[in-house]
Motif scaffolding. Structure first.
Motif, mmCIF file in Angstrom:
data_model
loop_
_atom_site.group_PDB
_atom_site.id
_atom_site.type_symbol
_atom_site.label_atom_id
_atom_site.label_comp_id
_atom_site.label_asym_id
_atom_site.label_seq_id
_atom_site.Cartn_x
_atom_site.Cartn_y
_atom_site.Cartn_z
ATOM 1 N N TYR A 99 0.859 -1.187 0.000
ATOM 2 C CA TYR A 99 0.000 0.000 0.000
ATOM 3 C C TYR A 99 0.891 1.231 0.000
ATOM 4 O O TYR A 99 2.128 1.132 -0.004
ATOM 5 N N ARG A 150 -6.616 -0.685 3.789
ATOM 6 C CA ARG A 150 -6.450 0.707 4.217
ATOM 7 C C ARG A 150 -6.719 1.637 3.040
ATOM 8 O O ARG A 150 -6.644 1.217 1.893
ATOM 9 N N ASP A 159 -2.375 5.617 5.484
ATOM 10 C CA ASP A 159 -2.032 4.190 5.525
ATOM 11 C C ASP A 159 -2.487 3.559 6.841
ATOM 12 O O ASP A 159 -2.425 2.335 6.993
ATOM 13 N N ASN A 160 -2.940 4.382 7.783
ATOM 14 C CA ASN A 160 -3.453 3.842 9.050
ATOM 15 C C ASN A 160 -4.967 4.003 9.152
ATOM 16 O O ASN A 160 -5.522 3.933 10.244
ATOM 17 N N ASP A 187 -3.874 -0.074 13.755
ATOM 18 C CA ASP A 187 -2.485 0.360 13.943
ATOM 19 C C ASP A 187 -2.313 1.264 15.158
ATOM 20 O O ASP A 187 -2.221 2.489 15.043
#
Ligand code: AMP
Ligand code: MG
Length: 534
Positions: free
Chosen positions: A113, A225, A294-295, A304
């Motif tokens: 990702y 994500r 990305d979280n 995360d």
């Protein structure tokens, strides 16, 4: 890969604890499936974890095990050491490490990702230390938000093709925080990935100093994500992006498949789920700390756990992340950042959505979901019931008062229930103590609250107060409690961690003998902040 043997069937195993009675302890899990692999090779790497030398099972969530139909072994029961060793073998990644890669199409995988970090495009990232072992059926889909499966991922079991220059490891302290907080959040009623167990090892890991390696096994119906979509969009691979959208729609939001523009429908669904999530974060005083795209989970679940924190002494600008110098991810900014992240997702989906204005409009629906969820959350927290015209002022003044007095978010809300239940009993000392800086302002505000509740009889007040106690927790994973548990665990004693785990399973119930876990941090506790190091 199969988890069959995890169900302890040996005669020496302890009886099923009452809490696990519904778990069908001898249920055999079928082999774990991989579905992500059908997207094509550009989406993942089939890559066995390295595992951990001499792994030890330290913590298990009985509740999370039950989600898979497994009976959890108890690391404190010597008679269950055989089962514990088996769990440690599987969830350290050692079992998968011993399997031939891609065996029966089921080997562990890591996915690629990308993401925006602190507002900047960071380019390609990926599961740098996470391995997806596969997916298991969910015996009770209601627990998985209606999805019929749980994906099982291990974090910290070694390098992957996306590790860049890092070691693929996770240290005990950050793993312990993730384990404890995932389960605590779930019991608070906040959507979150679950933590199944924590395994550690004497393997040294270098951070600021030499620490010990650990692996957390976590569960979610999906670990997709925003950044997965950004990766394929920003690299111009629109065919792959379409496959990913189809996969997400089919798996996570099948209702979006009926829409004339499924990519747009997907964006709207994710926006609604994210708004509901962030409203819950705000109400329980949770600050994620690293809301990079990305979280951000496509399911709208918390994912995360890094330098997160619960607000103690209330400051809307509080961020637990010492790397976040400008407070981008502070408590008060989380809703705006969630919207910004949805814009990043909208931009990624634009090649499929087609029309920019529709994408923008879909993102602006975030406020339509967030505002009422936040309003209703605060109405409940303050015992106000259905909103009236003046309520927003009353709520805002309360939040301003908490900030002016640096009152403890959790204690203040919890104590307020007593004022609603028995106005004639006066202001509880524990509440007063939080507003020592401005006692008169507290008095004035409480008088407004009582005028607002005027007309409720004793039974109605009791009902309101009872509802307040069900939304205002007594126990959250306060920073200093986590740090204390970490210090003990690093010395080999997981007793404090287990106690926290046990108490945080029932955060809305006052538990005798646990007053220390409900108290504000001691004066010498130090600031509730952490770096990203994990
Ligand atoms: P995080 O800040 O934990 O969300 O991580 C950001 C990115 O760095 C993700 O792609 C992680 O997989 C990766 N990452 C973080 N720590 C490590 C590590 N110790 N080894 C490999 N990759 C890591
Ligand atoms: Mg991350």
């Amino acid at each position: 890969m199969s988890l069959d043997f995890l169900a302890p069937t040996d005669a020496t195993a302890a009886p099923v604890p009452a809490a696990a009675a519904g778990a069908q302890p001898d249920a055999q899990l079928p082999a774990l499936r991989q579905t992500f692999t059908r997207l094509g090779p550009e989406f993942y790497s089939s890559h066995a974890p390295q595992g951990l030398p001499e792994p030890r099972l330290r913590l298990v969530s009985e509740d999370a095990a039950r989600l898979l139909g497994l009976r959890a072994p108890d690391p404190e029961q010597p008679l269950q050491s055989q089962s514990c060793a088996q769990w440690a073998h599987v969830f350290s990644g050692n079992a998968a490490a011993a399997e031939p890669a891609g065996s029966a199409g089921c080997g562990a995988i890591s996915t690629v990702y990308a993401g925006h970090q602190f507002g900047n495009w960071a380019g390609q990232l990926g599961d740098g230390r996470a391995h997806l072992l596969g997916e298991a059926p969910a015996p009770d889909p209601a627990q998985a938000q209606g999805h019929g499966w749980w994906e099982v991922q291990i974090k910290g079991a070694g390098r992957t093709p996306w590790s860049r220059h890092a070691d693929g490891r996770a240290v005990l302290r950050s793993s312990l925080r993730e384990f404890l907080c995932s389960e605590a959040m779930w019991h608070l009623g906040v959507p979150t990935t679950r933590a199944l167990c924590l395994v550690d090892s004497d393997l040294p890991v270098r951070r600021e100093s030499i620490e010990r390696a650990a692996v957390v096994a976590r569960l979610s119906p999906s670990f997709l994500r925003f950044g997965h979509f950004e990766h394929f969009s920003h690299s111009g691979r629109h065919d792959a992006l379409r496959r990913l959208v189809d996969y997400a729609v089919e798996r996570l939001y099948p209702q979006a498949a009926q829409a004339s523009n499924p990519a747009l429908a997907l964006l709207r669904e994710v926006g609604a789920a994210t708004a509901a999530l962030v409203a819950r974060w705000q109400c329980v005083g949770f600050v994620h700390g690293v809301m990079n795209t990305d979280n951000m989970s496509m399911l709208g679940w918390t994912i995360d756990y890094g330098p997160f924190g619960f607000v103690d002494a209330f400051d809307p600008g509080y961020t637990p992340n010492t790397t976040d110098a400008y407070g981008r991810y502070a408590w008060a900014r989380q809703p705006a950042v969630a919207r910004w992240n949805l814009l990043a997702l909208a931009q990624a989906l634009l090649p499929l959505i087609g029309d920019e204005q529709s994408a923008r409009d879909a993102v602006e629906e975030f406020a339509d979901h967030f505002m009422p969820a936040m309003r209703d959350g605060m109405q409940d927290k303050l015992g106000l019931g259905p909103a009236r015209d003046d309520d927003p002022d009353l709520v805002q003044d309360w939040i301003d008062l908490l900030a002016a007095c640096r009152a403890d978010w959790t204690i203040a809300h919890r104590q307020l229930a007593h004022c609603v239940a028995r106005p004639q009993a006066g202001v509880p000392d524990a509440l007063q103590a939080q507003f020592a800086a401005w006692p008169q302002r507290l008095q004035d505000w409480l008088e407004r609250l009582q005028r607002r509740l005027d007309g409720l009889d004793a039974a109605q007040r009791a009902q309101r107060a009872e509802r307040m106690l069900r939304v205002n927790p007594c126990y959250v994973l306060r920073h200093h409690l986590g740090q204390e548990a970490i210090a003990r665990a690093e010395a080999g004693d997981f007793g404090a961690a287990r106690r926290l785990q046990r108490v945080l399973r029932r955060p809305y119930e006052e538990q005798p003998g646990c007053e220390d876990l409900a108290a504000a941090p001691p004066a010498d506790a130090g600031p509730p902040v952490l770096s990203c190091s994990s």
